[in-house]
Design an enzyme around this catalytic site. Structure first.
Site, short mmCIF file in Angstrom:
data_model
loop_
_atom_site.label_atom_id
_atom_site.label_comp_id
_atom_site.label_asym_id
_atom_site.label_seq_id
_atom_site.Cartn_x
_atom_site.Cartn_y
_atom_site.Cartn_z
N HIS A 215 0.88 -1.17 0.00
CA HIS A 215 0.00 0.00 0.00
C HIS A 215 0.92 1.23 0.00
O HIS A 215 2.14 1.10 0.14
CB HIS A 215 -0.88 -0.02 1.26
CG HIS A 215 -2.10 -0.87 1.14
ND1 HIS A 215 -3.13 -0.82 2.05
CD2 HIS A 215 -2.47 -1.77 0.20
CE1 HIS A 215 -4.08 -1.67 1.70
NE2 HIS A 215 -3.71 -2.26 0.58
N GLU B 156 1.51 3.76 2.12
CA GLU B 156 2.31 4.03 3.32
C GLU B 156 3.41 2.99 3.48
O GLU B 156 4.52 3.30 3.93
CB GLU B 156 1.42 4.04 4.57
CG GLU B 156 0.30 5.10 4.56
CD GLU B 156 -0.98 4.60 3.89
OE1 GLU B 156 -0.91 3.73 3.00
OE2 GLU B 156 -2.05 5.09 4.28
N SER C 294 -7.14 8.00 4.15
CA SER C 294 -7.16 7.44 5.51
C SER C 294 -6.53 6.04 5.49
O SER C 294 -6.92 5.19 4.68
CB SER C 294 -8.62 7.38 5.97
OG SER C 294 -8.73 6.90 7.27
N CYS D 178 -5.48 2.20 5.95
CA CYS D 178 -6.14 0.93 6.28
C CYS D 178 -5.53 0.38 7.58
O CYS D 178 -4.55 0.92 8.10
CB CYS D 178 -5.97 -0.07 5.14
SG CYS D 178 -4.36 -0.91 5.17
N CYS E 197 -1.65 -0.34 7.30
CA CYS E 197 -0.81 0.87 7.28
C CYS E 197 -0.89 1.59 8.63
O CYS E 197 0.10 2.17 9.09
CB CYS E 197 -1.21 1.76 6.12
SG CYS E 197 -0.98 0.93 4.53
#
Lengths: 150, 150
Positions: free
Chosen positions: B54, B56, B81, B83, B86
């Site tokens: 992902h 991040e 935002s 998950c 992350c």
């Protein structure tokens, strides 16, 4: 759920591979509801200079890109209580349960997993604990770095 | 903390790169306490068939293996935002704050971050939201797979 599960044996085997490579000796194995191994792996922080490839992450990564249905009823076996990152990954993919080798060396996000409805089983493996104890005695700095403490 | 921060601009730039590559358009950028960019990256699920990269995570991975001190006072910028995975990674490395583009498309682990003492700022970027809306309209299945829903 015991130390004789194929998933647990694979996770422990991965942890030993990690140790032999000079890495943090934590292994994991993701097993589908039907018993098939989806992916297995070990911590690669030292081997690959990776900040994200903890054992559970390696197992998920090696399982590849899968639809949500593949994780339904799945079990993540890991030789050590999962850190916050690996806990979050298990929650993201909604695995059914996490079976861990021990949480004496390190206690991770077990409470958070349970809060999210994921079953947590600690098989209390003396072998997992001894492997970590040996590594931490030899390389305390590497261990503390892995858990974000140093 | 605003949309004109260098870290936020880098994260949005990464999200656009992701879109141009045919991927999930989420970007992130990890910035140290002194303002230096430690790592930036975008979601690579589609591009690399990755279950863990992902935005991040890519930023953390690209920052490389660092001691805990490098994350002290650090900010994780992300266009969406975070998950649960992350979120957990930000907790593991004890970043000081998470600045996110929006949480209208998806609301992740903000409450858990705050519970762990991490500051969360939502800059409510219309551009981040529009980019996600465009992607989800074009490829709803890929999006649902990324968040473990399909």
């Amino acid at each position: 759920m015991s130390q004789s599960d194929a998933g647990f044996i694979a996770a422990l085997d991965e942890a030993k591979k990690g140790y032999d490579e000079g890495g943090v000796p934590i292994g994991a194995c993701l097993v589908a509801a039907d018993g098939k191994i989806l992916g297995r792996g070990h911590n690669l922080r030292i081997q690959k200079g990776s900040a994200t490839l903890h054992a559970e992450m390696s197992a998920l990564e090696n399982a590849g890109r899968l639809p949500a249905s593949a994780y339904e009823g799945a079990t993540m076996y890991t030789t050590l209580s999962p850190c916050d990152m690996c806990t979050g990954a298990c929650i993201l993919y909604k695995v059914k349960r996490v079976i861990l080798g021990e949480n004496t060396t390190f206690l991770g996000g077990e409470e958070h997993l349970q809060r999210k409805g994921i079953e947590v089983v600690n098989v209390k493996s003396a072998e997992c604990e001894a492997l970590m104890a040996k590594f931490i005695k030899e390389r305390p700095g590497d261990w503390n770095e892995d858990i974000g403490e140093q």
